[in-house]
Design a protein around this motif. Structure first.
Motif: not given
Length: 306
Positions: A30-34
């Motif tokens: 999964r995306s830390y950024s998003q």
């Protein structure tokens, strides 16, 4: 009970070779950024945002952020909220963010509030308990820590002006604790895996040396309005520790180098939410974390006439 983990030789602690093999086996899920940074971006205008470090495995991808209430006053007590020390424990991260979004400003006249919402962003993306070096950050809060996640946070906190009076560390206990992480721990350390059980419900971990039972009870009473509290098992324990009151166990937080033991705060608790319960939703888990933080703040305000 014998348990064969796919990495390492049973009975032999991992060397650098096995740790690297384990790292190469991990995947971004999964995306830390998003999912995290985009939410935090919206908070920069409301709070003083501090980038206190970045993980060396990818410093651009994994900046470490903390948020402080504005108009810092060193005469006011500090309330510290940490989430995502174990990156896979999702509601710890998103509960901390929701507290920032909806509640933190309400308490800023009484406290200097500091929130580190995602201490272990690589762990968040890989849904992992450990950091890239197969080190558990929540056993590594000490001077010259080999965990960068811990070292950066300790340095940041050492530079704050004022006394940390309250610390709430937001965690989860998930089914994967028994399915993956405890078997991996046994393999890493060359030990046999002895199965345990995952408690169904919310519970708290206090400090053996400074348990603060009324403080813990106040939080449990608030959280049970949001989600159910974990019962003791047949032996009167939760995760192998004696239940000292409904929904509360104690750990030697400093001796174990836990996040909850890294300060000298008078009021300390670690929350544990069970997101895999058939009787709890993601929304309830996040709300339970916020309820734990706000009830902790309210209790301290009452005790200190703030």
């Amino acid at each position: 009970m014998a348990h064969t983990y796919p990495i390492g030789t049973p009975g032999q602690p991992w060397t650098h070779t096995e740790r690297l093999q384990w790292l190469n086996h991990t995947k971004i899920k999964r995306s830390y950024s998003q999912q995290v940074l985009q939410k935090l971006d919206a908070l920069h205008e409301q709070f003083d945002a501090v980038q206190y470090g970045a993980l060396p495995i990818d410093s651009e991808r994994y900046p470490l952020w903390a948020f402080k209430t504005r108009h810092w006053d060193s005469t006011k007590p500090i309330a510290l909220i940490t989430g995502g020390v174990h990156g896979y424990e999702t509601s710890g991260v998103h509960g901390a963010i929701r507290f920032l979004e909806n509640k933190a400003s309400h308490y800023s006249s009484k406290f200097n509030i500091v929130v580190a919402p995602c201490v272990s962003p690589w762990g968040y993306e890989t849904i992992n308990r450990w950091n890239p070096n197969a080190i558990d950050p929540n056993r590594s809060f000490y001077v010259n820590s080999p965990s960068e996640e811990c070292a950066y946070l300790l340095q940041f906190l050492s530079e704050l002006e004022g006394e940390i009076l309250l610390h709430v560390d937001l965690h989860e206990t998930t089914d994967t604790d028994e399915q993956e992480f405890r078997p991996a721990l046994a393999a890493r350390d060359g030990k046999d895996y002895i199965p345990g059980s995952v408690p169904d419900g919310f519970y708290l971990v206090g400090d053996t040396e400074l348990p603060q039972p009324e403080f813990q009870r106040h939080i449990i009473d608030a959280v049970k309005q949001v989600t159910h509290i974990a019962p003791a098992d047949a032996n009167g324990n939760i995760i192998g520790s004696p239940v000292v009151q409904h929904g509360v166990i104690n750990y030697a937080t400093k001796a174990l180098f836990l996040c909850a033991g890294m300060t000298n705060a008078q009021y300390v608790t670690t929350t544990e939410v069970y997101p895999d319960s058939a009787n709890a939703t993601d929304e309830q888990c996040n709300a339970a974390q916020v309820a734990a933080v706000t009830s902790a703040l309210e209790f301290v305000m009452g005790q200190h006439n703030l």
